[in-house]
Design an enzyme around this catalytic site. Structure first.
Site, short mmCIF file in Angstrom:
data_model
loop_
_atom_site.label_atom_id
_atom_site.label_comp_id
_atom_site.label_asym_id
_atom_site.label_seq_id
_atom_site.Cartn_x
_atom_site.Cartn_y
_atom_site.Cartn_z
CD GLN A 89 -56.40 -42.04 15.42
OE1 GLN A 89 -56.88 -42.32 16.49
NE2 GLN A 89 -55.90 -40.86 15.15
CG PHE A 90 -59.87 -39.25 9.91
CD1 PHE A 90 -59.20 -38.39 9.06
CD2 PHE A 90 -60.35 -38.75 11.11
CE1 PHE A 90 -59.00 -37.06 9.39
CE2 PHE A 90 -60.17 -37.42 11.46
CZ PHE A 90 -59.49 -36.58 10.60
CB THR A 91 -55.20 -39.07 11.78
OG1 THR A 91 -55.10 -39.90 12.94
CG2 THR A 91 -56.18 -37.93 12.03
#
Length: 149
Positions: free
Chosen positions: A78-80
């Site tokens: 989950q890069f966000t």
């Protein structure tokens, strides 16, 4: 590394229409990696997650870990989680690790969880995923390897 941990009754992840990961009782982890993350960050979080006492014992008190209940983990990249929103209206993701580093750290993290005996399912790195879950409690905790002291 930054992780949003949710205690779940069940969770699954789809890529397009295919279920690529599914668990029953355990933890859903949304896993973010930043540029300076190293193996020590991953090791710290693996130990914390494996031993965090957030499952109810026979008296209803949060006194058991995912290991104690023989639960599973669904780990989703989950890069966000490293989205910066202080300026403007569109998040800036410059703090998120580049894909090569993020993938290596994410895979090492999941392998370390498996190495200590936990069952780990995953999504697909870099893909658009649909995640379904039934949050148990709800119990949701944010962990950050940079906040160890």
């Amino acid at each position: 590394m930054r992780i949003v941990l949710q205690r779940v009754k069940h969770a699954s992840v789809k890529v397009e229409e295919d279920v690529v990961g599914s668990i029953d009782h355990g933890l859903l982890l949304l896993v973010g990696v930043t540029h300076e993350d190293e193996q020590k960050d991953s090791r710290y979080l693996v130990d914390k997650i494996a031993n965090l006492r957030i499952f109810s014992d026979s008296e209803g008190k949060m006194n058991l870990s995912v290991r104690d209940i023989e639960g599973s983990i669904l780990s989703i990249s989950q890069f966000t989680l490293y989205g910066e929103t202080k300026k403007g209206r569109r998040p800036n993701f410059m703090a998120a690790a580049k894909p090569e580093h993020a993938l290596a750290m994410y895979e090492a993290f999941n392998d370390q969880l498996r190495d200590i005996g936990l069952r780990v399912e995953t999504g697909r790195f870099g893909e658009h995923m649909d995640v379904s879950l039934l949050n148990d409690g709800p119990v949701t905790i944010i962990l950050d390897s940079k906040e160890t002291s």
